[in-house]
Design a protein around this motif. Structure first.
Motif, PDB file in Angstrom:
ATOM      1  N   THR A 128       0.836  -1.209   0.000  1.00 20.37           N
ATOM      2  CA  THR A 128       0.000   0.000   0.000  1.00 20.37           C
ATOM      3  C   THR A 128       0.861   1.245   0.000  1.00 20.37           C
ATOM      4  N   ALA A 129       1.835   1.292   0.931  1.00 18.42           N
ATOM      5  CA  ALA A 129       2.718   2.460   0.990  1.00 18.42           C
ATOM      6  C   ALA A 129       3.540   2.590  -0.280  1.00 18.42           C
ATOM      7  N   GLY A 130       4.025   1.460  -0.834  1.00 18.32           N
ATOM      8  CA  GLY A 130       4.836   1.522  -2.028  1.00 18.32           C
ATOM      9  C   GLY A 130       4.077   2.029  -3.235  1.00 18.32           C
ATOM     10  N   ILE A 131       2.844   1.573  -3.401  1.00 22.91           N
ATOM     11  CA  ILE A 131       2.046   2.023  -4.552  1.00 22.91           C
ATOM     12  C   ILE A 131       1.761   3.512  -4.471  1.00 22.91           C
ATOM     13  N   VAL A 132       1.311   3.975  -3.307  1.00 23.52           N
ATOM     14  CA  VAL A 132       0.960   5.388  -3.170  1.00 23.52           C
ATOM     15  C   VAL A 132       2.208   6.263  -3.267  1.00 23.52           C
ATOM     16  N   MET A 133       3.307   5.819  -2.655  1.00 29.66           N
ATOM     17  CA  MET A 133       4.539   6.593  -2.766  1.00 29.66           C
ATOM     18  C   MET A 133       5.045   6.605  -4.201  1.00 29.66           C
ATOM     19  N   GLY A 134       4.885   5.488  -4.900  1.00 27.90           N
ATOM     20  CA  GLY A 134       5.271   5.458  -6.297  1.00 27.90           C
ATOM     21  C   GLY A 134       4.467   6.427  -7.146  1.00 27.90           C
ATOM     22  N   ILE A 135       3.179   6.545  -6.865  1.00 28.02           N
ATOM     23  CA  ILE A 135       2.355   7.536  -7.575  1.00 28.02           C
ATOM     24  C   ILE A 135       2.859   8.938  -7.312  1.00 28.02           C
ATOM     25  N   MET A 136       3.246   9.191  -6.072  1.00 27.30           N
ATOM     26  CA  MET A 136       3.767  10.513  -5.730  1.00 27.30           C
ATOM     27  C   MET A 136       5.080  10.799  -6.457  1.00 27.30           C
ATOM     28  N   LEU A 137       5.898   9.767  -6.693  1.00 26.87           N
ATOM     29  CA  LEU A 137       7.211   9.968  -7.298  1.00 26.87           C
ATOM     30  C   LEU A 137       7.176  10.011  -8.815  1.00 26.87           C
ATOM     31  N   ILE A 138       6.058   9.637  -9.435  1.00 26.81           N
ATOM     32  CA  ILE A 138       5.985   9.624 -10.901  1.00 26.81           C
ATOM     33  C   ILE A 138       6.375  10.969 -11.516  1.00 26.81           C
ATOM     34  N   PRO A 139       5.844  12.108 -11.049  1.00 25.01           N
ATOM     35  CA  PRO A 139       6.232  13.368 -11.691  1.00 25.01           C
ATOM     36  C   PRO A 139       7.707  13.696 -11.544  1.00 25.01           C
ATOM     37  N   TYR A 140       8.356  13.257 -10.458  1.00 20.95           N
ATOM     38  CA  TYR A 140       9.788  13.500 -10.320  1.00 20.95           C
ATOM     39  C   TYR A 140      10.552  12.770 -11.417  1.00 20.95           C
ATOM     40  N   VAL A 141      10.211  11.507 -11.625  1.00 21.01           N
ATOM     41  CA  VAL A 141      10.898  10.733 -12.663  1.00 21.01           C
ATOM     42  C   VAL A 141      10.578  11.281 -14.048  1.00 21.01           C
ATOM     43  N   SER A 142       9.309  11.510 -14.312  1.00 23.30           N
ATOM     44  CA  SER A 142       8.900  11.903 -15.669  1.00 23.30           C
ATOM     45  C   SER A 142       9.415  13.292 -16.030  1.00 23.30           C
ATOM     46  N   SER A 143       9.285  14.248 -15.123  1.00 27.53           N
ATOM     47  CA  SER A 143       9.687  15.612 -15.444  1.00 27.53           C
ATOM     48  C   SER A 143      11.187  15.721 -15.647  1.00 27.53           C
ATOM     49  N   ARG A 179      14.361  10.801  -2.413  1.00 29.18           N
ATOM     50  CA  ARG A 179      13.057  11.329  -1.999  1.00 29.18           C
ATOM     51  C   ARG A 179      12.202  10.229  -1.376  1.00 29.18           C
ATOM     52  N   ALA A 180      12.275   9.030  -1.920  1.00 24.43           N
ATOM     53  CA  ALA A 180      11.499   7.922  -1.369  1.00 24.43           C
ATOM     54  C   ALA A 180      12.014   7.531   0.011  1.00 24.43           C
ATOM     55  N   ILE A 181      13.324   7.527   0.190  1.00 21.93           N
ATOM     56  CA  ILE A 181      13.898   7.134   1.473  1.00 21.93           C
ATOM     57  C   ILE A 181      13.510   8.109   2.567  1.00 21.93           C
ATOM     58  N   GLY A 182      13.364   9.380   2.223  1.00 20.08           N
ATOM     59  CA  GLY A 182      13.051  10.381   3.230  1.00 20.08           C
ATOM     60  C   GLY A 182      11.579  10.610   3.486  1.00 20.08           C
ATOM     61  N   GLU A 183      10.696   9.872   2.840  1.00 14.43           N
ATOM     62  CA  GLU A 183       9.260  10.080   3.015  1.00 14.43           C
ATOM     63  C   GLU A 183       8.806   9.561   4.375  1.00 14.43           C
ATOM     64  N   THR A 184       7.866  10.306   4.992  1.00  9.84           N
ATOM     65  CA  THR A 184       7.407   9.956   6.339  1.00  9.84           C
ATOM     66  C   THR A 184       5.899   9.775   6.407  1.00  9.84           C
ATOM     67  N   MET A 185       5.134  10.779   5.996  1.00 10.00           N
ATOM     68  CA  MET A 185       3.693  10.783   6.247  1.00 10.00           C
ATOM     69  C   MET A 185       2.974   9.634   5.552  1.00 10.00           C
ATOM     70  N   ILE A 186       3.360   9.332   4.327  1.00  7.09           N
ATOM     71  CA  ILE A 186       2.706   8.225   3.622  1.00  7.09           C
ATOM     72  C   ILE A 186       2.953   6.918   4.362  1.00  7.09           C
ATOM     73  N   VAL A 187       4.174   6.733   4.856  1.00  3.41           N
ATOM     74  CA  VAL A 187       4.508   5.487   5.540  1.00  3.41           C
ATOM     75  C   VAL A 187       3.730   5.377   6.849  1.00  3.41           C
ATOM     76  N   VAL A 188       3.607   6.478   7.573  1.00  2.82           N
ATOM     77  CA  VAL A 188       2.885   6.452   8.850  1.00  2.82           C
ATOM     78  C   VAL A 188       1.456   5.968   8.646  1.00  2.82           C
ATOM     79  N   LEU A 189       0.786   6.498   7.628  1.00  3.55           N
ATOM     80  CA  LEU A 189      -0.622   6.187   7.425  1.00  3.55           C
ATOM     81  C   LEU A 189      -0.845   4.922   6.596  1.00  3.55           C
ATOM     82  N   ALA A 190       0.111   4.573   5.739  1.00  4.72           N
ATOM     83  CA  ALA A 190      -0.114   3.459   4.815  1.00  4.72           C
ATOM     84  C   ALA A 190       0.612   2.186   5.202  1.00  4.72           C
ATOM     85  N   ALA A 191       1.698   2.290   5.967  1.00  2.18           N
ATOM     86  CA  ALA A 191       2.473   1.091   6.310  1.00  2.18           C
ATOM     87  C   ALA A 191       2.548   0.838   7.795  1.00  2.18           C
TER      88      ALA A 191
END
Length: 493
Positions: free
Chosen positions: A347-362, A412-424
């Motif tokens: 759950t956390a990985g999917i949502v965090m991956g969605i958040m990171l898509i614009p970083y990779v694409s842009s 950026r993924a390693i430093g994420e906090t809020m998504i992990v708290v709520l999703a993992a």
């Protein structure tokens, strides 16, 4: 005098000094600019800098040092029984004094006399003034608060007098130095050069300060807990106790590091293919109209706060995966028990991956677009198809930049906090099942530093050890990215 007003006065003096400097330059040259070494504007700028920079440095140093002197002097006025208490208790007492000091100017004389006669009424009176006092005030606190206000007022008046006097003196002596052969331009450009050097050093100095502050507290932690137990321990159980407690728990880093890397890996599995394919499409296949629409819409994801992604994971993605697993399990075995928990690694990985898509694409889109057009035309002219051109020419040329973008995304993924708290979740576990909850280093840093704590026990100091560990991981990623970039750049060149 407030600091804002003082800076405004100094700016006004500098503006007047600039005008006077230009006028004096024109006067000593007899109205002939050719007789001057520099243009009149440089003479004005020199006088203005002499009138503004020295007092500005004094103001910055004064504001940094004077609070320590004032606070130390106020603490000396505390009764002996307060001085005999622990540093934490003295800090709480001084916090009360500072709060009372902020509220005293709002009181009338009658209210002040009433509080002096009965300090127990302070909380009620201050509440009417919009000042919250956490505990009942003691008589010495009123006297210390008055002393604090008096010393602060005296310090500010002295600062204003010194700064304004220094500004006027700088303007006066710099005006006297204005002469036709005076090298004003060289002086001004040297000041600007030092300003540019200082600006370019801020990032380095900030990094050094962050590392030094974390390393100092981390070393203090390692005097309480052996380093090998922290770095190689497989159990995380800090066992929070009362303030000042020295009871040691288990501070194994391995479960937290495993969760950090596992969730980050799942997030990259989602973000990298989608983001990279989106970048290739927008750079090579999309029409200008489609690109102008798709790129901004995709980058909107980067502007969504991470807490919103956390809510999305908690309310939508997690329950969806849980219910889906129950349905699949029911169709396969007849038992509708779910095998995916709402809070899990996936759950956390999917949502965090969605958040990171614009970083990779842009980032990847900008890098692919920067590849010279001649390479594309040459490949197509030799008979290669568009897909072959992308695979064998464009992507190899852009590979160093793409690798850098991916590693930046990984940081950026390693430093994420809020998504992990709520999703993992916050459970520190070692397991390989992506359908179970795990947690990360950043989550535990927040947990260890939440609440009114003293930085004297291993339960709180461990947060700094975790922080320096994250810094080292990020540094290793950056070094590896530099190695990859140099390696492939040499091959391509």
């Amino acid at each position: 005098m407030s600091t804002t007003l003082l800076i405004g006065i100094l700016l006004a003096i500098a503006a007047v000094a600039y005008t006077l400097g230009r006028m004096r330059a024109n006067a000593v040259a007899g109205g002939k600019s050719s007789a001057l070494h520099s243009r009149p504007n440089y003479y004005g700028a020199y006088v203005a800098l002499a009138a503004f920079l020295p007092p500005l440095i004094v103001v910055a140093a004064w504001l940094a040092i004077s609070p320590f002197i004032v606070n130390s002097s106020v603490r000396d006025t505390f009764p002996d029984e307060v001085k005999a208490q622990s540093p934490a208790q003295q800090s709480l007492a001084f916090g009360m004094v500072a709060t009372i000091a902020r509220g005293l100017p709002k009181l009338t004389e009658e209210e002040l006399r009433a509080i002096q006669q009965d300090p127990s009424t302070l909380q009620a009176v201050f509440a009417t003034k919009g000042v919250a006092v956490a505990a009942e005030a003691r008589p010495y606190m009123l006297e210390s608060a008055a002393t604090l206000n008096g010393m602060t007022r005296t310090s500010r008046l002295a600062l204003a007098a010194v700064a304004i006097g220094l500004s006027l003196a700088g303007a006066f002596f710099s005006l006297r130095s204005v002469a036709p052969r005076f090298r004003a331009r060289n002086k001004v450009e040297r000041v600007i050069l030092w300003a540019l050097l200082l600006a370019s050093s801020i990032a380095i100095l900030t990094t050094i300060g962050i590392v030094a502050s974390m390393a100092t507290e981390a070393l203090h932690f390692f005097t309480m807990v052996p380093a090998h137990e922290f770095f190689f321990g497989t159990v995380w159980d800090p066992r929070f106790a009362g303030a000042g407690a020295t009871s040691s728990g288990q501070f194994g880093l391995i479960p937290l590091l495993a969760g950090t890397l596992y969730i980050g890996f799942v997030a990259m599995l989602v973000a990298v293919p989608v983001g990279l394919f989106a970048a290739i499409y927008m750079a090579e296949y999309a029409t200008p109209r489609m690109r102008s629409l798709a790129k901004p819409l995709l980058e909107v994801l980067a502007g969504i706060p991470t807490i919103v992604y956390g809510f999305f994971a908690l309310v939508t993605v997690g329950p969806f995966l849980r219910d889906l697993s129950a349905q699949l399990n029911g169709l396969a075995t007849g038992n509708y028990a779910n095998f995916i928990q709402a809070q899990s690694v996936i759950t956390a990985g999917i949502v965090m991956g969605i958040m990171l898509i614009p970083y990779v694409s842009s980032l990847s889109d900008d890098i692919i677009t920067a590849v010279p057009r001649a390479l594309r035309d040459g490949s197509l002219g030799l008979g290669a198809t568009r897909s072959e051109t992308i695979k064998r020419v464009i992507l190899p040329a852009a590979l160093p930049g793409i690798v850098g973008a991916l590693l930046m995304t990984a940081s950026r993924a390693i430093g994420e906090t809020m998504i992990v708290v709520l999703a993992a979740g916050v459970a520190a576990r070692m397991q390989i099942n992506p359908f179970e909850p795990m947690t990360t280093v950043t989550v535990k840093i927040v947990n260890q530093l939440t609440g009114d704590l003293e930085f004297t026990s291993p339960q709180t100091l461990v947060a700094f050890a975790l922080g320096i560990t994250l810094f080292c991981i990020t540094l290793a990623l950056n070094i590896y990215a530099l190695y990859i970039v140099r390696k492939y750049r040499e091959q391509y060149e």
